[in-house]
Design an enzyme around this catalytic site. Structure first.
Site, PDB file in Angstrom:
ATOM      1  N   CYS A  38       0.867  -1.182   0.000  1.00  0.00           N
ATOM      2  CA  CYS A  38       0.000   0.000   0.000  1.00  0.00           C
ATOM      3  C   CYS A  38       0.901   1.228   0.000  1.00  0.00           C
ATOM      4  O   CYS A  38       2.120   1.098  -0.120  1.00  0.00           O
ATOM      5  CB  CYS A  38      -0.986  -0.002   1.172  1.00  0.00           C
ATOM      6  SG  CYS A  38      -0.280   0.244   2.803  1.00  0.00           S
ATOM      7  N   ARG A  62      -3.263  -0.548   5.366  1.00  0.00           N
ATOM      8  CA  ARG A  62      -3.816  -1.647   4.575  1.00  0.00           C
ATOM      9  C   ARG A  62      -2.863  -2.820   4.390  1.00  0.00           C
ATOM     10  O   ARG A  62      -3.258  -3.973   4.601  1.00  0.00           O
ATOM     11  CB  ARG A  62      -4.289  -1.133   3.211  1.00  0.00           C
ATOM     12  CG  ARG A  62      -5.451  -0.173   3.318  1.00  0.00           C
ATOM     13  CD  ARG A  62      -5.809   0.452   1.988  1.00  0.00           C
ATOM     14  NE  ARG A  62      -4.708   1.309   1.531  1.00  0.00           N
ATOM     15  CZ  ARG A  62      -4.633   1.848   0.329  1.00  0.00           C
ATOM     16  NH1 ARG A  62      -5.587   1.624  -0.565  1.00  0.00           N
ATOM     17  NH2 ARG A  62      -3.626   2.626   0.003  1.00  0.00           N
ATOM     18  N   ASP A  89      -8.826   3.399   1.172  1.00  0.00           N
ATOM     19  CA  ASP A  89      -7.716   3.783   2.041  1.00  0.00           C
ATOM     20  C   ASP A  89      -8.248   4.437   3.312  1.00  0.00           C
ATOM     21  O   ASP A  89      -8.724   5.570   3.283  1.00  0.00           O
ATOM     22  CB  ASP A  89      -6.771   4.734   1.307  1.00  0.00           C
ATOM     23  CG  ASP A  89      -5.477   4.964   2.058  1.00  0.00           C
ATOM     24  OD1 ASP A  89      -5.416   4.661   3.270  1.00  0.00           O
ATOM     25  OD2 ASP A  89      -4.516   5.454   1.442  1.00  0.00           O
TER      26      ASP A  89
END
Length: 148
Positions: A10, A16, A121
């Site tokens: 990420c 994440r 996100d």
């Protein structure tokens, strides 16, 4: 038999990708598959270099009984990229940046984790519940669908 190297990516590797890393480890451990995979997670940027997992991501892992360890964010290096069997990214910008960082490497190993969709996100959305849900469902689908 050598292990298949799976990398999760990420932007900063504090939300994440570390959640994906530890969810994946938990899922393969539950299924007795831990000896088949080497798992890691990285960033495409240096912005969070050295920082541990975001406290809100840790809270999601705790809430869902997913064990984790200290995870200092690191930007992916060429050696990691070359050794990876598959690289699972959270969004299209991760793909774009990886291709810019490693323009002469095999890009066929890069896949959106939630193909064809992006994982939202939580750094921007503040919705860590949704990010966890999307990541967990995507990983279970990968493992159960034998798409690794």
């Amino acid at each position: 038999m050598s292990k298949e190297k799976i990398i999760f990516i990420c932007h900063g590797s504090i939300c994440r990708s570390p959640m994906a890393h530890f969810i994946f480890l938990n899922e393969i451990n539950k299924r007795g598959l831990a000896d088949k995979y080497d798992v890691s997670s990285f960033a495409v940027s240096y912005e969070e270099e050295g920082n541990d997992i975001d406290y809100r991501a840790k809270a999601q892992l705790d809430k869902n009984h997913i064990p984790y360890a200290y995870h200092p964010a690191k930007r992916i290096q060429l050696k990691d990229y070359k050794e990876a069997s598959r690289i699972y990214v959270m969004d299209n910008s991760n793909i774009y940046i990886l291709k810019r960082i490693f323009p002469n490497e095999d890009h066929n190993k890069i896949h959106l984790l939630n193909e064809p969709y992006e994982i939202s996100d939580p750094w921007y959305t503040h919705d860590f519940d949704l990010a966890f849900k999307e990541i967990k469902e995507s990983i279970v689908k990968l493992i159960e669908g034998n798409k690794l």
